[in-house]
Design a protein around this motif. Sequence first.
Motif, PDB file in Angstrom:
ATOM      1  N   LYS A   1       0.825  -1.218   0.000  1.00  6.58           N
ATOM      2  CA  LYS A   1       0.000   0.000   0.000  1.00  6.58           C
ATOM      3  C   LYS A   1       0.852   1.257   0.000  1.00  6.58           C
ATOM      4  O   LYS A   1       0.398   2.333  -0.328  1.00  6.58           O
ATOM      5  N   MET A   2       2.097   1.133   0.467  1.00 12.99           N
ATOM      6  CA  MET A   2       2.886   2.338   0.681  1.00 12.99           C
ATOM      7  C   MET A   2       4.371   2.024   0.659  1.00 12.99           C
ATOM      8  O   MET A   2       4.860   1.237   1.447  1.00 12.99           O
ATOM      9  N   ARG A   3       5.091   2.681  -0.235  1.00 14.56           N
ATOM     10  CA  ARG A   3       6.501   2.354  -0.435  1.00 14.56           C
ATOM     11  C   ARG A   3       7.375   2.728   0.749  1.00 14.56           C
ATOM     12  O   ARG A   3       8.406   2.108   0.978  1.00 14.56           O
ATOM     13  N   ALA A   4       6.939   3.729   1.520  1.00 16.10           N
ATOM     14  CA  ALA A   4       7.751   4.149   2.669  1.00 16.10           C
ATOM     15  C   ALA A   4       7.889   3.022   3.687  1.00 16.10           C
ATOM     16  O   ALA A   4       8.737   3.094   4.590  1.00 16.10           O
ATOM     17  N   SER A   5       7.083   1.953   3.553  1.00 19.31           N
ATOM     18  CA  SER A   5       7.176   0.811   4.478  1.00 19.31           C
ATOM     19  C   SER A   5       8.578   0.217   4.517  1.00 19.31           C
ATOM     20  O   SER A   5       8.994  -0.340   5.535  1.00 19.31           O
ATOM     21  N   ILE A   6       9.314   0.327   3.424  1.00 20.90           N
ATOM     22  CA  ILE A   6      10.665  -0.258   3.366  1.00 20.90           C
ATOM     23  C   ILE A   6      11.577   0.395   4.427  1.00 20.90           C
ATOM     24  O   ILE A   6      12.615  -0.159   4.788  1.00 20.90           O
ATOM     25  N   LEU A   7      11.160   1.545   4.934  1.00 23.88           N
ATOM     26  CA  LEU A   7      11.990   2.261   5.915  1.00 23.88           C
ATOM     27  C   LEU A   7      11.975   1.626   7.302  1.00 23.88           C
ATOM     28  O   LEU A   7      12.678   2.087   8.195  1.00 23.88           O
ATOM     29  N   VAL A   8      11.198   0.560   7.504  1.00 24.99           N
ATOM     30  CA  VAL A   8      11.292  -0.148   8.798  1.00 24.99           C
ATOM     31  C   VAL A   8      12.462  -1.132   8.779  1.00 24.99           C
ATOM     32  O   VAL A   8      12.886  -1.614   9.824  1.00 24.99           O
ATOM     33  N   LEU A   9      12.984  -1.417   7.593  1.00 19.19           N
ATOM     34  CA  LEU A   9      14.061  -2.414   7.490  1.00 19.19           C
ATOM     35  C   LEU A   9      15.336  -1.961   8.218  1.00 19.19           C
ATOM     36  O   LEU A   9      15.872  -2.690   9.059  1.00 19.19           O
ATOM     37  N   GLY A  10      15.809  -0.769   7.899  1.00 17.34           N
ATOM     38  CA  GLY A  10      17.052  -0.266   8.509  1.00 17.34           C
ATOM     39  C   GLY A  10      16.982  -0.243  10.033  1.00 17.34           C
ATOM     40  O   GLY A  10      17.869  -0.797  10.708  1.00 17.34           O
ATOM     41  N   PRO A  11      15.947   0.374  10.618  1.00 18.08           N
ATOM     42  CA  PRO A  11      15.887   0.427  12.083  1.00 18.08           C
ATOM     43  C   PRO A  11      15.808  -0.952  12.741  1.00 18.08           C
ATOM     44  O   PRO A  11      16.494  -1.204  13.745  1.00 18.08           O
ATOM     45  N   MET A  12      15.016  -1.882  12.199  1.00 12.22           N
ATOM     46  CA  MET A  12      14.905  -3.213  12.841  1.00 12.22           C
ATOM     47  C   MET A  12      16.237  -3.942  12.772  1.00 12.22           C
ATOM     48  O   MET A  12      16.671  -4.584  13.723  1.00 12.22           O
ATOM     49  N   LEU A  13      16.895  -3.825  11.623  1.00 16.56           N
ATOM     50  CA  LEU A  13      18.180  -4.485  11.429  1.00 16.56           C
ATOM     51  C   LEU A  13      19.225  -3.911  12.388  1.00 16.56           C
ATOM     52  O   LEU A  13      20.030  -4.645  12.978  1.00 16.56           O
ATOM     53  N   ALA A  14      19.186  -2.589  12.562  1.00 14.15           N
ATOM     54  CA  ALA A  14      20.180  -1.936  13.409  1.00 14.15           C
ATOM     55  C   ALA A  14      19.949  -2.256  14.885  1.00 14.15           C
ATOM     56  O   ALA A  14      20.901  -2.490  15.628  1.00 14.15           O
ATOM     57  N   ARG A  15      18.709  -2.294  15.329  1.00 15.10           N
ATOM     58  CA  ARG A  15      18.460  -2.470  16.774  1.00 15.10           C
ATOM     59  C   ARG A  15      18.432  -3.935  17.175  1.00 15.10           C
ATOM     60  O   ARG A  15      18.984  -4.327  18.193  1.00 15.10           O
ATOM     61  N   ASP A  16      17.762  -4.768  16.356  1.00 12.66           N
ATOM     62  CA  ASP A  16      17.565  -6.159  16.781  1.00 12.66           C
ATOM     63  C   ASP A  16      18.359  -7.158  15.936  1.00 12.66           C
ATOM     64  O   ASP A  16      18.329  -8.358  16.214  1.00 12.66           O
ATOM     65  N   GLY A  17      19.006  -6.688  14.873  1.00 12.42           N
ATOM     66  CA  GLY A  17      19.898  -7.559  14.111  1.00 12.42           C
ATOM     67  C   GLY A  17      19.211  -8.418  13.072  1.00 12.42           C
ATOM     68  O   GLY A  17      19.878  -9.181  12.370  1.00 12.42           O
TER      69      GLY A  17
ATOM     70  N   ALA B   1      19.557   4.165   5.158  1.00 13.10           N
ATOM     71  CA  ALA B   1      20.949   3.996   5.607  1.00 13.10           C
ATOM     72  C   ALA B   1      21.234   4.896   6.810  1.00 13.10           C
ATOM     73  O   ALA B   1      21.915   4.495   7.756  1.00 13.10           O
ATOM     74  N   LEU B   2      20.692   6.108   6.784  1.00 12.60           N
ATOM     75  CA  LEU B   2      20.892   7.051   7.893  1.00 12.60           C
ATOM     76  C   LEU B   2      20.288   6.490   9.180  1.00 12.60           C
ATOM     77  O   LEU B   2      20.921   6.494  10.254  1.00 12.60           O
TER      78      LEU B   2
ATOM     79  N   THR C   1      31.924   4.475  12.227  1.00 11.52           N
ATOM     80  CA  THR C   1      31.487   5.637  11.446  1.00 11.52           C
ATOM     81  C   THR C   1      30.938   5.212  10.095  1.00 11.52           C
ATOM     82  O   THR C   1      31.528   4.373   9.416  1.00 11.52           O
ATOM     83  N   THR C   2      29.829   5.812   9.722  1.00 13.19           N
ATOM     84  CA  THR C   2      29.282   5.603   8.373  1.00 13.19           C
ATOM     85  C   THR C   2      29.351   6.935   7.625  1.00 13.19           C
ATOM     86  O   THR C   2      29.011   7.983   8.182  1.00 13.19           O
ATOM     87  N   VAL C   3      29.799   6.867   6.379  1.00 16.22           N
ATOM     88  CA  VAL C   3      29.810   8.072   5.553  1.00 16.22           C
ATOM     89  C   VAL C   3      28.905   7.804   4.351  1.00 16.22           C
ATOM     90  O   VAL C   3      29.125   6.843   3.603  1.00 16.22           O
ATOM     91  N   LEU C   4      27.880   8.629   4.193  1.00 13.95           N
ATOM     92  CA  LEU C   4      26.982   8.499   3.033  1.00 13.95           C
ATOM     93  C   LEU C   4      27.405   9.541   2.010  1.00 13.95           C
ATOM     94  O   LEU C   4      27.343  10.745   2.277  1.00 13.95           O
TER      95      LEU C   4
END
Length: 426
Positions: A92-108, A173-174, A183-186
């Motif tokens: 329904k909404m492409r912005a949904s892909i933005l849950v991937l980065g945070p879940m991966l970063a916090r819970d692996g 990525a941010l 450190t991450t550099v974009l």
Amino acid sequence: MDQIIVRGNGPLHGEIPIAGAKNACLTLMPATLLTDQPLTLTNAPRLSDIRTMTALLQSLGAEVASLQEGRVLALSSHGLDNHTADYDIVRKMRASILVLGPMLARDGHAVVSLPGGCAIGARPVDLHLKAFEAMGAELDLRDGYVHAKAPAGGLRGAVIDFPIVSVGATENALLAATLARGTTVLKNAAREPEIVDLAECLRRMGAQIEGEGTSTITIQGVQALGGATHPVVTDRIELGTYMLAPAICGGEVELLGGRINLLSAFCEKLDAAGVSVTETERGLKVARKNGRIRAVDVVTEPFPGFPTDLQAQMMALLCTAEGTSVLEERIFENRFMHAPELTRMGARIEVHGGHATVHGVAKLRGAPVMATDLRASVSLILAGLAAEGETIVSRVYHLDRGYEKVVRKLRGVGADIERIKEPVDA
Ligand SMILES: CC(=O)N[C@H]1[C@@H](OP(=O)(O)OP(=O)(O)OC[C@H]2O[C@@H](n3ccc(=O)[nH]c3=O)[C@H](O)[C@@H]2O)O[C@H](CO)[C@@H](O)[C@@H]1O
Ligand SMILES: C=C(OP(=O)(O)O)C(=O)O
């Protein structure tokens, strides 16, 4: 399904309040997944996309409360009981892909449906995925889902040089880099005001970020993020859309909360077309300078260029300009679906690949038209405001994704517009 009926009735006068940005709020909401502390977003827009993101976050186990009639969102994610973003919501909404980065970063780990293409283009997410791989994640594409796993010890900081400017990939990525080790550099990062807003919010949560708003963003990962209260930045696309109303119809309208620096390239084109834009204490005042609108050429580009999200609305203005305008769409391969609908209203438009040539006509005429996507729908309403007779816009659910109270806002400046239930035999 609802329809919107517009009858062209001359110049518009008054003021229109501009809401918080959909495209910022949809990016800020997933930031709740980075922390177990509360995140409060003020100045949130009241839109169906926000309700979709709410449902997605709730499906993962986050709590989202809508306060003050939706103006304030109180989010919290103590611990997630689900790490799978289901196709039924993601599609329904492409912005949904933005849950991937945070879940991966916090819970692996995270499993997120691939969003798939949409009406305006293929819209791949390969750059998001490559960024996570650069940070050490292992990704597997199975059954239409991305199965992502961080390395032992969590994501690692990396230098990520985007081959093209991508708003979504920069945001994802941010978000992820805030909790990565090191450190991450974009590089070649997107510079949109919504990215600056995201960085400001993350910084309030304790993230260490520098360079947002430029094409190099540096993030020093931290162990944990805390809570914050953050106001969503003004919606520059809603702003630009309503700036076009007095440009098309005549009159003078003040857009409350507007600022020129959100839309400099767009304001330059309006100036060249014969529309004056002045900054006031409360926002922006817009009026036609004198006589007919003049043709101008437009090329859509990443910020600070002319936004793709205002191309359809600009085309509505140029339909009645003096002379011939060429609009070049460089972001999405199929974002001219409003052109045949505008043609039904008497516009003279030829589309060849990524170029649309608009030969200005003296007047548009009302017609039944069909909304095909979010910005296309509002371009038909703008065209209807300036047309002779009645324009009936169908499939307005597209509009509800990105414009709150459009009928009330336009009526407030004198437009003849109403929303009706579509007759059952239609
Ligand atoms: C640069 C730009 O104007 N981006 C717009 C885009 O953001 P959105 O984040 O949806 O799209 P991107 O900025 O990521 O896309 C920019 C371009 O890169 C391509 N791409 C993107 C990601 C990826 O992984 N691989 C890839 O090839 C896209 O197909 C597109 O041609 O749509 C939003 C909604 O209309 C707009 O608000 C944004 O202003
Ligand atoms: C197309 C848009 O949104 P989305 O990226 O959510 O499809 C838009 O905001 O114009």
